[in-house]
Design a protein around this motif. Structure first.
Motif, PDB file in Angstrom:
ATOM      1  N   LYS A 231       0.818  -1.233   0.000  1.00  0.00           N
ATOM      2  CA  LYS A 231       0.000   0.000   0.000  1.00  0.00           C
ATOM      3  C   LYS A 231       0.843   1.270   0.000  1.00  0.00           C
ATOM      4  O   LYS A 231       0.328   2.364  -0.213  1.00  0.00           O
ATOM      5  CB  LYS A 231      -0.890  -0.006   1.256  1.00  0.00           C
ATOM      6  CG  LYS A 231      -2.236  -0.708   1.008  1.00  0.00           C
ATOM      7  CD  LYS A 231      -3.191  -0.404   2.139  1.00  0.00           C
ATOM      8  CE  LYS A 231      -3.249  -1.596   3.083  1.00  0.00           C
ATOM      9  NZ  LYS A 231      -3.710  -1.401   4.394  1.00  0.00           N
TER      10      LYS A 231
ATOM     11  N   CYS B 111      -0.293  -9.455  -2.794  1.00  0.00           N
ATOM     12  CA  CYS B 111      -1.518  -9.023  -2.109  1.00  0.00           C
ATOM     13  C   CYS B 111      -2.765  -9.217  -2.976  1.00  0.00           C
ATOM     14  O   CYS B 111      -3.805  -9.639  -2.483  1.00  0.00           O
ATOM     15  CB  CYS B 111      -1.397  -7.561  -1.682  1.00  0.00           C
ATOM     16  SG  CYS B 111      -0.236  -7.401  -0.325  1.00  0.00           S
ATOM     17  N   THR B 112      -2.632  -8.956  -4.276  1.00  0.00           N
ATOM     18  CA  THR B 112      -3.826  -9.083  -5.127  1.00  0.00           C
ATOM     19  C   THR B 112      -4.040 -10.523  -5.582  1.00  0.00           C
ATOM     20  O   THR B 112      -5.138 -11.059  -5.532  1.00  0.00           O
ATOM     21  CB  THR B 112      -3.706  -8.177  -6.380  1.00  0.00           C
ATOM     22  OG1 THR B 112      -2.453  -8.451  -7.003  1.00  0.00           O
ATOM     23  CG2 THR B 112      -3.773  -6.713  -6.026  1.00  0.00           C
ATOM     24  N   HIS B 113      -2.961 -11.165  -5.981  1.00  0.00           N
ATOM     25  CA  HIS B 113      -3.069 -12.487  -6.596  1.00  0.00           C
ATOM     26  C   HIS B 113      -3.078 -13.632  -5.577  1.00  0.00           C
ATOM     27  O   HIS B 113      -3.708 -14.656  -5.768  1.00  0.00           O
ATOM     28  CB  HIS B 113      -1.894 -12.650  -7.558  1.00  0.00           C
ATOM     29  CG  HIS B 113      -2.025 -13.773  -8.518  1.00  0.00           C
ATOM     30  ND1 HIS B 113      -2.853 -13.717  -9.618  1.00  0.00           N
ATOM     31  CD2 HIS B 113      -1.438 -14.995  -8.542  1.00  0.00           C
ATOM     32  CE1 HIS B 113      -2.769 -14.855 -10.273  1.00  0.00           C
ATOM     33  NE2 HIS B 113      -1.925 -15.651  -9.630  1.00  0.00           N
TER      34      HIS B 113
ATOM     35  N   ARG C 221       2.775  -6.062  -4.379  1.00  0.00           N
ATOM     36  CA  ARG C 221       1.388  -5.797  -4.811  1.00  0.00           C
ATOM     37  C   ARG C 221       0.765  -7.025  -5.464  1.00  0.00           C
ATOM     38  O   ARG C 221      -0.404  -7.332  -5.248  1.00  0.00           O
ATOM     39  CB  ARG C 221       1.358  -4.575  -5.749  1.00  0.00           C
ATOM     40  CG  ARG C 221       1.606  -3.308  -4.936  1.00  0.00           C
ATOM     41  CD  ARG C 221       1.939  -2.095  -5.747  1.00  0.00           C
ATOM     42  NE  ARG C 221       2.325  -1.006  -4.854  1.00  0.00           N
ATOM     43  CZ  ARG C 221       3.034   0.053  -5.209  1.00  0.00           C
ATOM     44  NH1 ARG C 221       3.462   0.187  -6.451  1.00  0.00           N
ATOM     45  NH2 ARG C 221       3.335   0.986  -4.331  1.00  0.00           N
TER      46      ARG C 221
ATOM     47  N   ASN D  68      -3.628 -13.095  -2.200  1.00  0.00           N
ATOM     48  CA  ASN D  68      -4.322 -12.681  -0.977  1.00  0.00           C
ATOM     49  C   ASN D  68      -3.354 -12.387   0.181  1.00  0.00           C
ATOM     50  O   ASN D  68      -3.662 -12.637   1.347  1.00  0.00           O
ATOM     51  CB  ASN D  68      -5.312 -13.792  -0.580  1.00  0.00           C
ATOM     52  CG  ASN D  68      -6.476 -13.232   0.194  1.00  0.00           C
ATOM     53  OD1 ASN D  68      -6.725 -12.028   0.123  1.00  0.00           O
ATOM     54  ND2 ASN D  68      -7.158 -14.076   0.955  1.00  0.00           N
TER      55      ASN D  68
END
Ligand code: SF4
Length: 351
Positions: A68, A98-100, A95, A102
């Motif tokens: 973030k 975190c997105t792919h 990033r 979790n």
């Protein structure tokens, strides 16, 4: 030399009882922190990394905090470490995880290796330190220890050398891969150092090939794949009316001293017969009737020789150096020749 198994157990025993190297990421099991430390350690000494690592962990205690974060702020924290691509890739990876994933760091070697900024060494380190997977780390410390202990003279810079060192490192790996990986890296950093290794304190002194043979300073071999200079030799096989061939002994400090060669012109590129004619006979208007008859390539340690052969019936069209000799075809074998000339003579039935 002791067995591979014994090497590993001796190293682990040194690690347990004599390894006093303290680093803030040691014994860490959080994959995020291990990954972060390994990214920071790429191309950078551990002592320089410590304050950066502590600063990053303080500012971004989890991968979500890092993902973030504002780019500029992260780059500011990175300042002074250089290789800014590492920082860029680190942010992209944080990033992506975190997105792919979790926020959960991938736990298999293939997926770890696929992350941006993660090469073979870093993937093996994360896989073994964070997940206890059976992958050996191979960095400069590891290859130095292995090259010296086993007396390996193969270059660590060549593709084959890299593969062989990786295979050997993997074959030495005991069940406890994390401890072993940490042990061999610390051993290379603390005992078997690049300069002035502490052989007196080394548990391997009695079996170490480099120590026994006085080759410590020669190992590991880092010779890069050799870049060879290319030289272009144009040989003109001069044949006189009696059918004899003209040869000249090489006397300079260049390659092939005291060997005999036909008339030679060296250039920095391949010449056509008419270019060659102009080069060896610049003042005469008439083009020499040079007939191209073949080429040879010879690899030497630091150079490759491309030889082109031409035939010319000699009728005083050229001024020849006085030291040359005319040799009967049947006497050619009495003269010493470089390999490339022998090969050409054999192929074109001069021998
Ligand atoms: S004896 Fe010296 S060179 Fe050999 S492994 Fe030990 S520290 Fe390295």
């Amino acid at each position: 030399m002791i067995s591979k198994k014994l090497f590993s157990s001796k190293l682990l025993s040194w690690h347990r009882s004599e390894n006093y190297r303290i680093l803030p990421w040691k014994k860490e099991t959080d994959p995020y922190k291990i990954w972060l430390s390994e990214i920071l350690l790429q191309q950078t000494r551990a002592a320089q990394v410590i304050p950066y690592y502590l600063n990053f962990i303080g500012n971004y205690p989890t991968i979500f905090h890092l993902a973030k974060a504002n780019d500029e702020e992260v780059f500011r924290l990175w300042q002074g470490l250089g290789y800014y691509n590492r920082c860029k890739n680190m942010l992209l990876t944080a990033r992506l995880i975190c997105t792919h994933y979790n926020g959960q760091f991938p736990s298999n070697h293939e997926e770890i290796l696929a992350l941006k900024g993660v090469g073979k060494y870093t993937a093996a380190a994360i896989a073994s330190f964070a997940f206890g997977l059976h992958f050996a780390v191979v960095d400069g410390n590891v290859t130095r220890v292995l090259a010296r202990y086993f007396g390996i003279t193969e270059s660590i810079s060549s593709a084959l050398g890299k593969k062989n060192f990786a295979d050997l490192a993997q074959s030495l790996l005991p069940k406890n891969s994390a401890d072993y990986n940490q042990a061999i890296m610390d051993f290379g950093a603390e005992i078997c150092t690049p300069v002035a290794p502490k052989c007196t304190y080394c548990p391997f002194q009695a079996d170490c090939v480099a120590h026994q043979t006085g080759t410590i300073n020669l190992l590991p071999v880092k010779e890069k794949n050799k870049v060879r200079k290319t030289r272009y030799f144009h040989f003109v096989i001069l044949k006189n009316e009696e059918g004899n061939l003209w040869l000249q002994e090489r006397t300079s400090k260049d390659i092939w001293p005291h060997l005999f060669v036909p008339y030679l012109l060296e250039t920095n590129k391949t010449l056509t017969p008419s270019e060659l004619s102009k080069s060896i006979n610049p003042s005469k208007r008439k083009t020499l009737n040079l007939q191209f008859i073949g080429s040879e390539k010879q690899l030497l340690t630091h150079q490759q020789i491309i030889s082109h052969f031409f035939r010319l019936n000699f009728k005083n069209q050229l001024t020849l150096p006085p030291e040359g000799v005319w040799v009967k075809k049947e006497n050619l074998r009495n003269y010493p020749f470089p390999k490339t000339i022998i090969s050409f003579f054999e192929k074109s039935l001069y021998f």
